[in-house]
Design an enzyme around this catalytic site. Structure first.
Site, PDB file in Angstrom:
ATOM      1  CD  GLN A  71      -2.858   1.235   2.383  1.00 32.69           C
ATOM      2  OE1 GLN A  71      -3.493   2.232   2.653  1.00 32.69           O
ATOM      3  NE2 GLN A  71      -2.977   0.121   3.094  1.00 32.69           N
ATOM      4  CG  ASP A 127      13.952 -14.258 -11.299  1.00 32.68           C
ATOM      5  OD1 ASP A 127      14.304 -13.656 -10.259  1.00 32.68           O
ATOM      6  OD2 ASP A 127      14.077 -15.481 -11.451  1.00 32.68           O
ATOM      7  CE  LYS A 129      15.727 -14.057  -4.830  1.00 35.18           C
ATOM      8  NZ  LYS A 129      15.178 -15.151  -3.997  1.00 35.18           N
ATOM      9  NE  ARG A 158      18.502  -8.749   2.232  1.00 32.91           N
ATOM     10  CZ  ARG A 158      17.950  -7.929   3.142  1.00 32.91           C
ATOM     11  NH1 ARG A 158      18.738  -7.233   3.975  1.00 32.91           N
ATOM     12  NH2 ARG A 158      16.646  -7.802   3.227  1.00 32.91           N
ATOM     13  CB  VAL A 191       6.887  -0.256  10.169  1.00 26.38           C
ATOM     14  CG1 VAL A 191       5.667   0.554  10.580  1.00 26.38           C
ATOM     15  CG2 VAL A 191       7.976  -0.105  11.228  1.00 26.38           C
ATOM     16  N   GLY A 302      -9.119  23.478  19.398  1.00 23.95           N
ATOM     17  CA  GLY A 302      -9.359  24.451  20.458  1.00 23.95           C
ATOM     18  C   GLY A 302     -10.819  24.840  20.600  1.00 23.95           C
TER      19      GLY A 302
END
Length: 480
Positions: A71, A127, A129, A158, A191, A302
């Site tokens: 998202q 792909d 990799k 990585r 997260v 307020g």
């Protein structure tokens, strides 16, 4: 005499050189800018003569390499796509963005979770990799202006795409990232939406004083951070016009949530100097602790406000209205609810006097609102400038014709799931009209991007398919 002649001849040569320079400068044409035929005096393009809305979209020509999923990142890239950027979304062959299959309501069709976050994009399967897959990505890095990613911390490195490597391939590339936390003790943590709401201060200040912390249904962690990142990208693109180089853009989810909770950070500092008088607990005589409390439905600005029941509340869970007792319209409020004496009564006439009696005041206002529907209350109060807002359900929003007309809610047709509703661009530009196009099928534009954008030949395309760089796993096995 001979010396005088030489001096005159030298002066003539200098004059000729000088005059040639002047002529050359005078003949220089004004620089063109952004395709404009002529520039004005300060080098900027002349205003377009085309009608508003027909001069191209705001980000037309900007190329985005979209490495995002779920998202937060897709929210950012979709917004850029709505403004005209060419967003090329990279997905794993045969799998794609995980949300394609999450919360699926129509069998064998992309979920609404995916379709509502990936409009106006092109999808290619690669792909990363695979050596040839990496080659495709490197060519896209050279071609694009911005790379956007929301992988887990360190994932892009990585994969072999460090900032240094990307910047070497394309010094103008902007690398924009969503992360959970900024630099610090938690920067390597994953997260998600509700985690961001909790660590950004939203949950501790949401809910009622007597109850536990609450998260909000608004996706301020994911979608909110995506909006922040989009602003960062546009700012980096603007700066690049001046510097000629790219940069890193980071939007941490904790930071984004805190930015949206700034009024609570304001109140935390005010709390050191005394109680927060606009909070209901002050009027009820409940002491404050050392941190900003949960304030229920109190207004954060307020002005005392509360959610009140309206006619039909017994059976309709959304028959409520938010009512603010704003000081400038206090007399109008008194007249509307049938309490004209409160206008001059010292116990109610001033904001300070009313603070200890807010519970009593809102109870009296609710006696009136329960005799009217929320829309009747809105109509009556709006005519008197009394700020109120009906609690609109998602069904009411989906059926609101005014939101359809403004493009805030849009109906889109999809080849496998049919028609569905989605949100449109929340930001309206008069000269960059947004059009919401359906989300792409998995890998729908792979061949188009490889051949028409990156220039792969038919032979090279066939080699890529056989190498497994762009092919789903089941097809690789079948080919073997």
């Amino acid at each position: 005499m001979a010396k005088a002649k030489k001096a005159k001849a030298g002066a003539k040569r200098v004059a000729k050189k000088s005059s040639r320079k002047v002529v050359k400068l005078a003949a220089r044409k004004p620089a063109k800018a952004n395709g404009s035929k002529k520039a004005n005096g300060n080098g900027l393009p002349r205003p377009s003569a085309k009608p508003y809305g027909q001069a191209g979209k705001a980000l037309e020509g900007v190329k985005i390499l979209d490495f995002t999923h779920v998202q937060s990142g897709p929210t950012c890239t979709q917004l850029l796509a709505w403004f005209g950027a060419d967003v090329i979304k990279i997905e794993r062959p045969g799998v794609g963005d995980i949300t394609r299959g999450q919360l699926r309501d129509v069998p064998n069709a992309d979920s609404l979770y995916f379709t509502m976050l990936n409009h106006n994009k092109r999808s290619i399967t690669v792909d990363s990799k695979n050596p040839k897959g990496k080659e495709i990505i490197e060519r896209l890095i050279k071609y694009c202006d911005v790379l956007v990613e929301n992988f887990a911390p360190g994932a892009l490195d990585r994969m072999g795409f460090t900032w240094e490597h990307i910047h070497k391939l394309n010094p103008r590339m902007i690398v924009a990232s969503v992360k959970g936390f900024g630099p610090g003790p938690y920067e390597d943590c994953k997260v998600y939406e509700n985690v961001a709401q909790c660590t950004g201060g939203a949950a501790s200040t949401t809910g009622f004083r007597e109850g536990p912390p609450l998260v909000t249904g608004a996706q301020i962690g994911d979608s909110g951070t995506g909006l922040h990142l989009a602003l960062g990208i546009v700012s980096a693109l603007y700066q690049r016009n001046r510097t000629g180089r790219g940069q890193k853009v980071l939007a941490a989810m904790q930071d984004g949530v805190l930015n949206l909770c700034r009024v609570k950070l304001r109140d935390q500092q005010r709390l050191r100097h005394g109680p927060l008088t606009e909070y209901s607990q002050y009027g009820e005589g409940v002491p404050f602790g050392d941190a900003v409390p949960r304030a229920g439905n109190d207004s954060g600005g307020g002005q005392p406000g509360w959610i009140l029941k309206c006619k039909g509340w017994e059976t309709d869970p959304d028959a409520y209205i938010y009512f603010i007792t704003q000081a400038p319209v206090w007399e109008a409020i008194c007249d509307v609810i049938g309490e004209p004496g409160w206008k001059t009564d010292p116990e109610f006439a001033t904001p300070k006097a009313r603070l200890p009696k807010l519970k009593q005041i809102f109870a009296r206002i609710e006696e009136w609102t329960t005799t009217k529907t929320k829309f009747e209350v809105m109509e009556i109060c709006n005519a008197r400038d009394i700020p109120v807002g009906p609690i609109l359900s998602m069904r009411e929003i989906a059926e609101d014709e005014s939101l359809r007309k403004t493009g805030t809610v849009v109906e889109v047709d999809h080849p496998t799931r049919g028609k569905y509703l989605t949100v449109g661009n929340p930001i309206k530009l008069s000269d960059s009209v947004s059009e919401v196009k359906r989300s792409p099928l998995l890998g729908e534009h792979t061949e188009e991007v490889l051949t028409k954008v990156l220039g792969y030949s038919a032979k090279e395309l066939a080699e890529l398919k056989s190498s497994g760089a762009i092919t789903p796993e089941e097809k690789k096995k079948a080919a073997a």
